[in-house]
Write a protein that holds these residues in place. Structure first.
Motif, short mmCIF file in Angstrom:
data_model
loop_
_atom_site.label_atom_id
_atom_site.label_comp_id
_atom_site.label_asym_id
_atom_site.label_seq_id
_atom_site.Cartn_x
_atom_site.Cartn_y
_atom_site.Cartn_z
N GLN A 1 -14.03 -0.94 21.11
CA GLN A 1 -15.77 -1.50 20.61
C GLN A 1 -16.97 0.01 21.22
N SER A 2 -16.63 -1.19 23.02
CA SER A 2 -18.15 0.09 23.57
C SER A 2 -17.80 1.45 23.56
N LEU A 3 -16.46 1.20 23.72
CA LEU A 3 -16.17 3.83 24.25
C LEU A 3 -16.29 3.38 22.58
N ALA A 4 -15.99 2.70 21.68
CA ALA A 4 -16.77 3.72 20.13
C ALA A 4 -18.28 4.25 20.16
N LEU A 5 -18.72 3.05 21.00
CA LEU A 5 -20.33 3.53 21.17
C LEU A 5 -20.84 4.79 21.50
N LEU A 6 -20.22 5.36 22.36
CA LEU A 6 -20.19 5.98 23.71
C LEU A 6 -20.05 7.18 22.84
N SER A 7 -19.05 6.93 22.13
CA SER A 7 -18.03 8.03 21.27
C SER A 7 -19.23 8.98 20.43
N ASP A 8 -19.95 8.06 19.97
CA ASP A 8 -20.43 8.10 18.74
C ASP A 8 -21.98 8.90 18.83
N LEU A 9 -22.36 8.95 20.53
CA LEU A 9 -23.25 9.86 20.98
C LEU A 9 -23.48 11.53 20.48
N PRO A 10 -24.54 11.85 20.79
CA PRO A 10 -24.25 13.11 20.39
C PRO A 10 -22.98 13.63 21.90
N GLU A 11 -22.48 14.47 21.16
CA GLU A 11 -21.90 15.68 22.06
C GLU A 11 -21.40 15.80 23.24
N SER A 12 -23.27 16.52 22.95
CA SER A 12 -23.57 16.87 24.24
C SER A 12 -23.89 16.37 25.19
N THR A 13 -24.73 14.99 25.21
CA THR A 13 -24.16 14.17 25.85
C THR A 13 -23.94 14.42 27.31
#
Length: 258
Positions: free
Chosen positions: A152-164
């Motif tokens: 779930q934590s990684l899902a939060l991060l993977s939802d950030l813009p791909e340029s992050t």
């Protein structure tokens, strides 16, 4: 303009130093070794403006006391509220934005339990400081949390813009890539990225930062929803698997023993 400088510590840690063109001085992220920070600031004639802590492990917090002694106990030290870390005087939890003292930067606090229960990440502009949650081509071990929490934590991060841009705290990339290539040997992006990372390390350069877009393409822990990963895990553990959660848990188990 925000500048991020890697300060190498221990065998494979990075302490990240943040500077802006508007402020004289630097913040540091996860200073496990105070001497590395003090040497950098002294060489560049900079004051310490503040500290960001992602979680309580000693290789991320071991330098706090010495830094406060050297630069003053009023130096702001941000860290996860529920972990009660000695020296943290600005406890944080999930919030849209915190204005960091002395440097006029807004940081979004993202709670990412899994590696530890109180682990947080800091998002500043398009720069993510994620400690030991997301690594390039990997993720942190589950010392306190569960596989479900980490996913779930990684899902939060993977939802950030791909340029992050992804700034984790360890140079684990080549070891993670060795595992990732076993898991998904026909991933063309992974093969290309592995060659790039090998060249960087051969030249004694960091493989970081990565980016969210790159990690979604090459990191098996962000790809457990794919049929390719689920088929591989089914074959590895000789059991039928058709969901991401079970795939993730078994993938983490496999990596622990790789």
């Amino acid at each position: 303009m925000l500048t991020v400088t890697p300060l190498t510590a221990f065998n494979d840690n990075y302490i990240w130093a943040l500077q802006t063109s508007q402020n004289h001085g630097a913040y540091v992220v996860d200073p496990g070794d105070a001497n590395v920070v003090i040497d950098f600031l002294k060489t560049n004639q900079l004051p310490l403006l503040g500290v960001l802590i992602t979680h309580h492990h000693h290789d991320h917090t071991g330098g706090i006391a010495q830094l406060l002694q050297h630069y003053g106990i009023d130096t702001p030290v941000y860290g996860p509220q529920i972990e009660n870390i000695n020296g943290v005087n600005q406890p944080v939890s999930a919030t849209k934005s915190v204005l960091l003292k002395n440097i006029d930067l807004n940081a979004e606090i993202i709670e990412v339990p899994g590696h530890t229960l109180g682990h947080v990440a800091y998002l500043i502009d398009n720069i993510l400081f994620c400690g030991d949650t997301l690594f390039s081509a990997g993720c942190g071990r589950l010392f306190e949390g569960t596989a479900t929490q980490m996913q779930q934590s990684l899902a939060l991060l993977s939802d950030l813009p791909e340029s992050t841009k992804v700034y984790c705290t360890h140079e684990y990339t080549l070891a993670n890539l060795a595992f990732a290539n076993v898991v998904e040997p026909n991933n063309a992006e992974l093969i290309r990225y592995t060659q790039q990372a090998q060249q960087l390390r051969a030249n004694k350069k960091p493989t970081l930062p990565s980016s969210i877009g790159v990690e979604k393409a090459i990191n098996p822990f962000l790809r457990t929803h794919t049929q390719v990963l689920q088929k591989t895990i089914s074959e590895q553990f000789q059991q039928p698997i058709n969901n991401s959660a079970k795939t993730f848990a078994l993938l983490r188990k496999w990596k622990d023993n790789f």
